[in-house]
Design an enzyme around this catalytic site. Structure first.
Site, PDB file in Angstrom:
ATOM      1  CG  ASP A  31      15.304  36.108   4.479  1.00 31.09           C
ATOM      2  OD1 ASP A  31      14.287  36.327   5.150  1.00 31.09           O
ATOM      3  OD2 ASP A  31      16.409  35.796   4.987  1.00 31.09           O
ATOM      4  CB  ILE A  32      20.287  38.514   4.568  1.00 27.79           C
ATOM      5  CG1 ILE A  32      21.769  38.750   4.331  1.00 27.79           C
ATOM      6  CG2 ILE A  32      20.025  38.155   6.013  1.00 27.79           C
ATOM      7  CD1 ILE A  32      22.065  39.586   3.132  1.00 27.79           C
ATOM      8  CD  GLN A  94       7.183  40.761  14.041  1.00 35.78           C
ATOM      9  OE1 GLN A  94       6.222  40.561  14.783  1.00 35.78           O
ATOM     10  NE2 GLN A  94       7.334  41.879  13.359  1.00 35.78           N
ATOM     11  CG  HIS A 100       9.172  40.896   7.710  1.00 36.09           C
ATOM     12  ND1 HIS A 100       9.343  41.372   8.990  1.00 36.09           N
ATOM     13  CD2 HIS A 100       9.493  39.586   7.749  1.00 36.09           C
ATOM     14  CE1 HIS A 100       9.751  40.394   9.772  1.00 36.09           C
ATOM     15  NE2 HIS A 100       9.847  39.283   9.041  1.00 36.09           N
TER      16      HIS A 100
END
Ligand code: AMP
Ligand code: ZN
Length: 139
Positions: A31-32, A94, A100
């Site tokens: 995850d960024i 979300q 995801h």
């Protein structure tokens, strides 16, 4: 594939990602903006908006893939536990409308909050809710 979808672009190779694993159905990537050390996302290679959209085939493939990833994440992060979180709809948090799941490594006292305040309910309420859902599920 969906034209303006950030995860579709990653899957197509149009955007970079810190990919850690993939098979025919899913990719796993960092995850960024990680919530914890080792926060990973599991993303199907086909565009499904949410849990209701994914096919039986993807659904079947999901847990074995997730298990492989969560075991590796646990080992590498040295976490004591993890949350497997999957948000559906803006009201549920979300932000990327391509199905995801988050793998969020956890430690006692890490201060992360993914929790709710448990409430007690009357027997009547519980019975009514059970009846509604059983009725719905029986068609
Ligand atoms: P959600 O709130 O469940 O929709 O989570 C979306 C997640 O995707 C967030 O945790 C973001 O940090 C993450 N994210 C958004 N863009 C990227 C990207 N380009 N690469 C990796 N993770 C991303
Ligand atoms: Zn997509």
């Amino acid at each position: 594939m969906s034209k303006n979808c950030i995860f579709c672009k990653i899957i197509n190779g149009e955007l970079p990602a810190y990919k850690i694993w993939e098979n025919e159905y899913f990719i796993a990537m960092l995850d960024i903006n990680p919530a914890a050390y080792g926060h990973v996302l599991i993303v199907p290679k086909a565009h499904f908006v949410n849990l209701h959209d994914i096919t039986d085939e993807y659904a079947r493939e999901f847990l074995p893939f997730a298990q492989k990833i969560t075991r590796a994440v646990m080992d590498v992060s040295g976490a004591e536990g993890f949350n497997l979180v999957q948000n559906n709809g803006a009201s549920a948090g979300q932000t990327v409308m391509h199905f995801h799941a988050h793998v969020v490594p956890r430690r006692i006292g890490d201060g992360l909050s993914l929790s709710w305040i448990p409430k007690s309910q009357s027997k009547e309420f519980m019975a009514e809710m059970t009846e509604k859902l059983v009725k719905k599920l029986n068609g």
